[in-house]
Motif scaffolding. Structure first.
Motif, short mmCIF file in Angstrom:
data_model
loop_
_atom_site.label_atom_id
_atom_site.label_comp_id
_atom_site.label_asym_id
_atom_site.label_seq_id
_atom_site.Cartn_x
_atom_site.Cartn_y
_atom_site.Cartn_z
N GLU A 106 0.78 -1.04 -0.15
CA GLU A 106 -0.42 0.24 0.26
C GLU A 106 0.39 1.17 0.21
O GLU A 106 0.35 2.01 -0.73
CB GLU A 106 -0.55 -0.05 0.82
CG GLU A 106 -1.79 1.01 0.93
CD GLU A 106 -2.79 1.26 2.25
OE1 GLU A 106 -4.41 1.35 1.85
OE2 GLU A 106 -2.43 0.70 3.31
N ARG A 107 2.14 1.24 1.06
CA ARG A 107 2.42 2.42 1.10
C ARG A 107 3.22 2.95 -0.86
O ARG A 107 4.03 4.01 -0.86
CB ARG A 107 3.64 1.92 2.20
CG ARG A 107 4.45 3.17 2.02
CD ARG A 107 6.46 2.84 2.79
NE ARG A 107 7.33 2.24 1.96
CZ ARG A 107 7.20 0.23 2.43
NH1 ARG A 107 7.45 0.06 3.82
NH2 ARG A 107 8.19 -0.26 2.12
N ASP A 108 3.58 1.04 -1.31
CA ASP A 108 4.22 1.80 -2.46
C ASP A 108 3.13 1.89 -3.70
O ASP A 108 3.57 2.13 -5.57
CB ASP A 108 5.48 0.05 -2.62
CG ASP A 108 6.30 0.63 -2.06
OD1 ASP A 108 6.86 0.73 -1.80
OD2 ASP A 108 6.69 -0.82 -2.41
N GLY A 109 2.08 2.27 -3.41
CA GLY A 109 1.36 2.48 -3.77
C GLY A 109 0.42 1.23 -5.17
O GLY A 109 0.15 1.67 -6.15
N LEU A 110 0.63 -0.13 -4.78
CA LEU A 110 0.68 -0.99 -5.36
C LEU A 110 -0.66 -2.00 -5.20
O LEU A 110 -1.09 -1.95 -5.75
CB LEU A 110 1.95 -2.70 -5.68
CG LEU A 110 3.02 -1.56 -5.87
CD1 LEU A 110 4.36 -2.70 -5.73
CD2 LEU A 110 3.22 -0.79 -7.15
N ALA A 141 -1.12 1.06 -10.55
CA ALA A 141 0.64 0.47 -10.24
C ALA A 141 0.52 -0.91 -10.30
O ALA A 141 1.53 -1.80 -11.32
CB ALA A 141 0.94 1.60 -9.70
N GLY A 142 0.11 -1.52 -9.56
CA GLY A 142 -0.25 -2.72 -8.74
C GLY A 142 -0.43 -4.10 -10.32
O GLY A 142 0.66 -4.78 -10.09
N ARG A 143 -1.48 -4.01 -10.75
CA ARG A 143 -2.02 -4.19 -12.45
C ARG A 143 -0.74 -4.40 -12.96
O ARG A 143 -0.24 -5.22 -13.34
CB ARG A 143 -3.18 -3.95 -12.61
CG ARG A 143 -3.81 -4.76 -13.70
CD ARG A 143 -3.54 -6.10 -13.90
NE ARG A 143 -4.47 -6.46 -13.88
CZ ARG A 143 -5.23 -7.86 -14.11
NH1 ARG A 143 -4.08 -8.06 -13.93
NH2 ARG A 143 -5.83 -8.13 -14.16
#
Length: 119
Positions: free
Chosen positions: A48-52, A72-74
């Motif tokens: 979550e911190r990494d925006g994923l 971004a996670g996708r």
């Protein structure tokens, strides 16, 4: 994904990958991926911190949280999957078609014994 400075380590997104690859399955309830000692929550905090990933309240269970892949996670999951497919092709390139079929049959039988069937 070797040699990259950014992005999750493989263990951080390994459980999310199968969920992300199935059409219509973009959500993972945090409790669905039980882990001891809060390890899953720590992994999700990092993702979550990494925006994923993003978390939201679970409408079906007010105490629960649902984890969603962000765009971004996708992209990270899609890239990791593409890397995996390319690596698999590289590993199988020297096999004849018959050898590749035999290997797939052996690995399928072996996997059925060591991994429980998907729910």
């Amino acid at each position: 994904m070797r040699g990259r400075a950014a992005g999750p380590r493989v263990p951080s997104h390994r459980r999310a990958c199968p969920t992300a690859q199935r059409p219509g399955h973009r959500r993972l309830a945090e409790g669905d991926a039980a882990d001891d000692g809060g390890a899953m929550s720590k992994r999700l905090d990092r993702l979550e911190r990494d925006g994923l990933v993003a978390r939201s309240r679970d409408d079906a269970d007010g105490r629960g949280r649902v984890v969603h892949l962000t765009d971004a996670g996708r992209r990270v999951i899609d890239e990791a999957f593409a890397d995996h497919v390319a690596n698999e092709a590289r590993l199988l390139a020297d096999l004849t078609p018959q050898q590749a079929v035999a290997l797939e049959e052996l690995l399928t039988a072996w996997l059925a014994r060591v991994e429980p069937p998907a729910r």
